[in-house]
Design a protein around this motif. Structure first.
Motif, PDB file in Angstrom:
ATOM      1  N   ILE A 112       0.842  -1.204   0.000  1.00 24.85           N
ATOM      2  CA  ILE A 112       0.000   0.000   0.000  1.00 24.85           C
ATOM      3  C   ILE A 112       0.878   1.255   0.000  1.00 24.85           C
ATOM      4  O   ILE A 112       0.490   2.305  -0.508  1.00 24.85           O
ATOM      5  N   PHE A 115       1.641   3.819  -2.987  1.00 25.65           N
ATOM      6  CA  PHE A 115       0.572   4.711  -3.448  1.00 25.65           C
ATOM      7  C   PHE A 115       1.089   5.949  -4.168  1.00 25.65           C
ATOM      8  O   PHE A 115       0.508   6.381  -5.175  1.00 25.65           O
ATOM      9  N   ARG A 121       2.670   1.699  -8.064  1.00 26.67           N
ATOM     10  CA  ARG A 121       1.287   1.464  -7.637  1.00 26.67           C
ATOM     11  C   ARG A 121       0.559   0.567  -8.640  1.00 26.67           C
ATOM     12  O   ARG A 121      -0.138  -0.388  -8.257  1.00 26.67           O
ATOM     13  N   LEU A 150      -5.133   1.352  -3.427  1.00 18.03           N
ATOM     14  CA  LEU A 150      -4.268   1.615  -4.579  1.00 18.03           C
ATOM     15  C   LEU A 150      -5.042   1.960  -5.848  1.00 18.03           C
ATOM     16  O   LEU A 150      -4.526   2.656  -6.726  1.00 18.03           O
TER      17      LEU A 150
END
Length: 319
Positions: A112, A115, A121, A150
């Protein structure tokens, strides 16, 4: 049945040894040598059984480690999979291809953190898709949450949407029986940041409760011994004291109770029925512990943010 008869029945001693003990006048305690063959055999069986059982338990433990990740508390080292000094996306992407469910679970949550980099991502999103159908529910749930973040859908119930347009959440949601990782993350203006890291005593975040105007949040935390709660005014970037310990000290002073604070900052107290009375005032009930847990006082606590005023009153149970 006498103790001697019981020992004889299971083969621990024989008649000759009992006679010697009785003759000495000192009872069964004088036995030193004449241990029966039956006892020797019993001990041998027990040793064999213990060794076999230990081996079976060890095998079952390592088997379960591979099938059902259970993490009681996340350490900095465990989240890195190996010690490093910077975020290494390739390491976590590789961990997705291992057979270790704990590594997979940690890697999903750490991805995560890609991002803010569009290429990383998108790569993480692609690699996470198969885990939506993983046989382990904890891994499936983690993948669903990571993909929600995401992909910028932000539909997960674990996300708190605030008045300024920012999103607040934790990673490793409910990874332990006690709660989630004790770090608050925020996405504002399309940028992910580690917003606030609570102290080690408050090891888990149990709940995030926004105020009615969604400008402040009450963060409920706990260890395996104590409950904690703090208010963060996100709009102003201000943080209240920890309110359970504050209430314990204030009420203890009112009632002349021992209010020593432990060096490990555990309070052995609990809280319940947390609610915002208005945008400026939080109320909850607490079971405050004193003298360890020798005395427990049930109270109602209110805290007004703007005036930094706390009220603690005894809770009268209705019959």
């Amino acid at each position: 049945m006498k103790r001697e008869e019981i020992y004889k029945e299971i083969g621990l001693i024989d008649d000759t040894l009992i006679e010697a003990a009785e003759h000495s006048g000192s009872g069964i305690e004088v036995r030193k040598k004449r241990v029966s063959k039956k006892w020797v055999a019993l001990v041998a069986c027990l040793v064999l059984y213990s060794t076999t059982s230990t081996a079976l338990l060890a095998t079952e433990y390592y088997k379960n480690q591979q099938t059902e990740p259970y993490i009681r508390y996340l350490t900095a080292e465990s989240m890195e999979l190996q010690p490093v000094t910077h975020f290494d996306v390739d390491k976590f992407l590789k961990a997705l291809n291992t057979n270790n469910n704990e590594y997979i679970y940690i890697a999903i949550n750490r991805l995560i953190e890609t991002f803010n980099d569009q290429k990383l991502r998108e790569k993480a999103l692609h690699e996470l898709q198969p885990f939506l159908e993983h046989e382990n529910q904890k891994i499936t749930d983690a993948a669903a949450f990571a993909i929600d973040i995401l992909s910028k859908s932000f539909e997960s119930p674990y996300i708190v949407h605030l008045e300024d347009g920012s999103k607040m959440f934790t990673l490793f949601n409910n990874y332990s029986d006690y709660g989630s990782q004790n770090v608050l993350w925020r996405i504002k203006d399309n940028v992910l940041e580690e917003y606030f890291h609570f102290s080690a005593t408050a090891m888990y975040i149990r709940e995030i409760i926004p105020s009615p105007d969604r400008r402040s949040i009450a963060v409920v935390m706990n260890s395996n011994k104590s409950d904690f709660i703090s208010i963060i005014n996100v709009e102003k970037g201000m943080h209240s004291p920890e309110l359970v310990e504050s209430a314990r000290v204030k009420y203890g002073a009112q009632k002349q109770l021992d209010t020593w604070i432990r060096t490990d900052h555990e309070n052995y107290s609990g809280l319940m029925n947390i609610a915002w009375e208005d945008n400026d005032t939080l109320q909850f009930e607490a079971a405050l512990a004193y003298g360890g847990t020798e005395i427990v006082e049930t109270v109602t606590v209110t805290y007004q943010i703007s005036k930094k005023v706390m009220g603690v009153t005894e809770l009268i149970e209705s019959e």
